[in-house]
Write a protein that holds these residues in place. Sequence first.
Motif, PDB file in Angstrom:
ATOM      1  N   MET A   1       0.846  -1.174   0.000  1.00  0.00           N
ATOM      2  CA  MET A   1       0.000   0.000   0.000  1.00  0.00           C
ATOM      3  C   MET A   1       0.892   1.237   0.000  1.00  0.00           C
ATOM      4  O   MET A   1       1.691   1.449   0.909  1.00  0.00           O
ATOM      5  CB  MET A   1      -0.890  -0.018   1.237  1.00  0.00           C
ATOM      6  N   ALA A   2       0.764   2.042  -0.997  1.00  0.00           N
ATOM      7  CA  ALA A   2       1.570   3.252  -1.116  1.00  0.00           C
ATOM      8  C   ALA A   2       1.032   4.343  -0.197  1.00  0.00           C
ATOM      9  O   ALA A   2      -0.162   4.443   0.053  1.00  0.00           O
ATOM     10  CB  ALA A   2       1.566   3.738  -2.559  1.00  0.00           C
ATOM     11  N   VAL A   3       1.945   5.147   0.303  1.00  0.00           N
ATOM     12  CA  VAL A   3       1.592   6.233   1.210  1.00  0.00           C
ATOM     13  C   VAL A   3       1.492   7.519   0.402  1.00  0.00           C
ATOM     14  O   VAL A   3       2.278   7.759  -0.511  1.00  0.00           O
ATOM     15  CB  VAL A   3       2.670   6.369   2.309  1.00  0.00           C
ATOM     16  N   SER A   4       0.501   8.370   0.730  1.00  0.00           N
ATOM     17  CA  SER A   4       0.345   9.632   0.014  1.00  0.00           C
ATOM     18  C   SER A   4       1.524  10.557   0.297  1.00  0.00           C
ATOM     19  O   SER A   4       2.265  10.364   1.261  1.00  0.00           O
ATOM     20  CB  SER A   4      -0.968  10.311   0.413  1.00  0.00           C
ATOM     21  N   GLY A   5       1.682  11.558  -0.539  1.00  0.00           N
ATOM     22  CA  GLY A   5       2.820  12.472  -0.430  1.00  0.00           C
ATOM     23  C   GLY A   5       2.878  13.212   0.897  1.00  0.00           C
ATOM     24  O   GLY A   5       3.936  13.341   1.498  1.00  0.00           O
ATOM     25  N   VAL A  10       5.200  13.772   6.456  1.00  0.00           N
ATOM     26  CA  VAL A  10       5.026  13.824   7.908  1.00  0.00           C
ATOM     27  C   VAL A  10       5.817  12.700   8.583  1.00  0.00           C
ATOM     28  O   VAL A  10       6.491  12.924   9.594  1.00  0.00           O
ATOM     29  CB  VAL A  10       3.526  13.757   8.282  1.00  0.00           C
ATOM     30  N   LEU A  11       5.753  11.500   8.032  1.00  0.00           N
ATOM     31  CA  LEU A  11       6.484  10.376   8.617  1.00  0.00           C
ATOM     32  C   LEU A  11       7.992  10.587   8.545  1.00  0.00           C
ATOM     33  O   LEU A  11       8.715  10.294   9.511  1.00  0.00           O
ATOM     34  CB  LEU A  11       6.092   9.073   7.927  1.00  0.00           C
ATOM     35  N   LEU A  12       8.480  11.103   7.435  1.00  0.00           N
ATOM     36  CA  LEU A  12       9.912  11.369   7.315  1.00  0.00           C
ATOM     37  C   LEU A  12      10.345  12.505   8.245  1.00  0.00           C
ATOM     38  O   LEU A  12      11.443  12.472   8.809  1.00  0.00           O
ATOM     39  CB  LEU A  12      10.274  11.695   5.866  1.00  0.00           C
ATOM     40  N   GLY A  13       9.474  13.497   8.424  1.00  0.00           N
ATOM     41  CA  GLY A  13       9.773  14.578   9.370  1.00  0.00           C
ATOM     42  C   GLY A  13       9.829  14.071  10.803  1.00  0.00           C
ATOM     43  O   GLY A  13      10.697  14.482  11.587  1.00  0.00           O
ATOM     44  N   ALA A  14       8.906  13.179  11.151  1.00  0.00           N
ATOM     45  CA  ALA A  14       8.924  12.589  12.494  1.00  0.00           C
ATOM     46  C   ALA A  14      10.189  11.761  12.688  1.00  0.00           C
ATOM     47  O   ALA A  14      10.807  11.793  13.767  1.00  0.00           O
ATOM     48  CB  ALA A  14       7.685  11.734  12.716  1.00  0.00           C
TER      49      ALA A  14
END
Length: 94
Positions: A1-5, A10-14
Amino acid sequence: MAVSGLLQTVLLGAAAAFVVFAVVLVYRIMAGPTMQDRVIAVNGIGTNAVVVLALLAAALDRPGFLDIALVYGLLNFLMSIAISKFSVERGGVI
């Protein structure tokens, strides 16, 4: 399942925030002042590494990172137990 942009950002920032927290814990390892402070800081860095790996797994859609995070979490726990046991046996507990 691909994650939206936006969610991926947000996940990379966290994940980046947790890396910064881990870098701050390096100061506690260097400054001490006791062995227990250093053990807790190393354990905190290990926990942050597990969280970062889990966030990267979700952000980059790489489920293999979760396996690595689980193994690293178990090794982190065993390392904390070993250091604590060594510290008690050597009389390092106040």
